[in-house]
Scaffold this motif. Structure first.
Motif, PDB file in Angstrom:
ATOM      1  N   VAL A 149       0.838  -1.196   0.000  1.00  0.00           N
ATOM      2  CA  VAL A 149       0.000   0.000   0.000  1.00  0.00           C
ATOM      3  C   VAL A 149       0.874   1.246   0.000  1.00  0.00           C
ATOM      4  O   VAL A 149       1.776   1.388   0.835  1.00  0.00           O
ATOM      5  N   GLN A 150       0.597   2.146  -0.936  1.00  0.00           N
ATOM      6  CA  GLN A 150       1.298   3.418  -1.031  1.00  0.00           C
ATOM      7  C   GLN A 150       0.283   4.551  -0.920  1.00  0.00           C
ATOM      8  O   GLN A 150      -0.878   4.397  -1.290  1.00  0.00           O
ATOM      9  N   ASP A 151       0.741   5.716  -0.435  1.00  0.00           N
ATOM     10  CA  ASP A 151      -0.196   6.798  -0.168  1.00  0.00           C
ATOM     11  C   ASP A 151      -0.247   7.876  -1.245  1.00  0.00           C
ATOM     12  O   ASP A 151      -0.833   8.939  -1.038  1.00  0.00           O
ATOM     13  N   SER A 152       0.354   7.606  -2.416  1.00  0.00           N
ATOM     14  CA  SER A 152       0.269   8.574  -3.508  1.00  0.00           C
ATOM     15  C   SER A 152       0.540   7.884  -4.829  1.00  0.00           C
ATOM     16  O   SER A 152       1.149   6.800  -4.881  1.00  0.00           O
ATOM     17  N   ASN A 153       0.109   8.534  -5.913  1.00  0.00           N
ATOM     18  CA  ASN A 153       0.390   8.015  -7.256  1.00  0.00           C
ATOM     19  C   ASN A 153       1.891   7.929  -7.505  1.00  0.00           C
ATOM     20  O   ASN A 153       2.393   6.961  -8.087  1.00  0.00           O
ATOM     21  N   GLY A 154       2.614   8.959  -7.081  1.00  0.00           N
ATOM     22  CA  GLY A 154       4.052   8.992  -7.307  1.00  0.00           C
ATOM     23  C   GLY A 154       4.775   7.829  -6.654  1.00  0.00           C
ATOM     24  O   GLY A 154       5.700   7.238  -7.233  1.00  0.00           O
TER      25      GLY A 154
END
Length: 284
Positions: free
Chosen positions: A184-189
């Motif tokens: 899980v990542q918290d941004s598109n980048g």
């Protein structure tokens, strides 16, 4: 409405980054401009590049105005505007339930999503059924979809992400959820970076964040992504980008929204950022 001056997009984005971070300087205020004050907006990270660019240009045209833009995810943006913490809530998803009763919807762009994989992955496309199986953890090796004997690593967004909600709706048909084993990542980048450096990785991002030099975008059901494919109904993963206000907008918020929705801004910059201008939807 001020006339937009055509400028290189890269230079504008750099100026927007510096200015919004507090590292840039602005000319002195214009005593003849009736617009003055501060606007705040938060929410969708997918919409952040467009909102930041609009803020920078709007502040150039109105020197007495400050526009503060931040991310945090669509759900956070909707909640913050509903309680009056910000003037505008940016979102990839429509407001529903009690939020829909107090918020006013403004569609500002069409946001397509692309499916990305590690740049050395030989797989060029998937069916929607295969993609759903991968995201839900039912397909765990690329060999099962014609690729190499390599474990699949799903890279997803957090629960507060409108991008995740769109994928669940469009790909999983609202049934089930993305595998709990997903990174899980918290941004598109951060999704782009993780997929770029993780062999076997697959993720989803707003098309405006796709960098072909870093990650590979997959075709779906034999269709490669393009803005025309979205408008013609051949690309299945997209959503509207919304800017919400608590009640009908007035004053600075109204002026800013009118600027974002102006044909000049839509046609000059929205497409360059990887979105589909909302003005083109009515032309199809």
């Amino acid at each position: 409405m001020a006339v937009l001056r055509s400028r290189p997009l890269a230079a504008i984005l750099l100026a927007a980054t510096l200015l919004l971070a507090g590292c840039g300087s602005r000319p002195q205020a214009d005593p003849n401009d009736p617009l003055a004050g501060t606007i705040t907006a938060s929410g969708s990270t997918a919409l952040l590049p467009l909102a930041s660019l609009a803020a920078e240009i709007f502040m150039e045209e109105h020197l007495n105005v400050t526009v503060n833009v931040s991310g945090g995810g669509s759900y956070n943006g909707l909640q913050q505007v509903a309680v009056g913490a910000v003037d505008i809530g940016n979102s990839d998803i429509p407001a529903t339930g009690e939020l829909a009763d107090v918020l006013v919807e403004h569609r500002v762009a069409i946001a397509p999503f692309v499916i990305i994989v590690h740049p050395e992955n030989p797989v060029d496309g998937l069916t929607m059924e295969q993609l759903a199986g991968i995201l839900q953890g039912e397909i765990t090796n690329w060999q099962e979809v014609g690729g190499p004997d390599l474990e699949i690593v799903v890279v997803s967004r957090q629960q507060s992400s409108g991008s995740r909600a769109t994928i669940v709706e469009k790909v999983l048909a609202g049934e089930g959820d993305i595998s709990p084993q997903a990174l899980v990542q918290d941004s598109n980048g951060k999704v782009v970076t993780t997929v770029q450096y993780t062999p076997g990785a697959i993720g989803y991002i707003d098309a405006s964040y796709h960098r072909p030099s870093k990650v590979k975008a997959l075709a779906l059901d034999g269709v490669a992504y393009s803005p025309d494919a979205v408008l013609e109904g051949r690309w299945p993963i997209w959503t509207y980008e919304y800017m919400y206000t608590k009640g009908e907008p007035a004053g600075l918020a109204r002026a800013f929204l009118e600027f974002v929705l102006s044909p000049e801004f839509q046609e000059e910059y929205v497409a360059e950022l990887g979105f589909v201008p909302i003005t083109r939807e009515t032309a199809h």
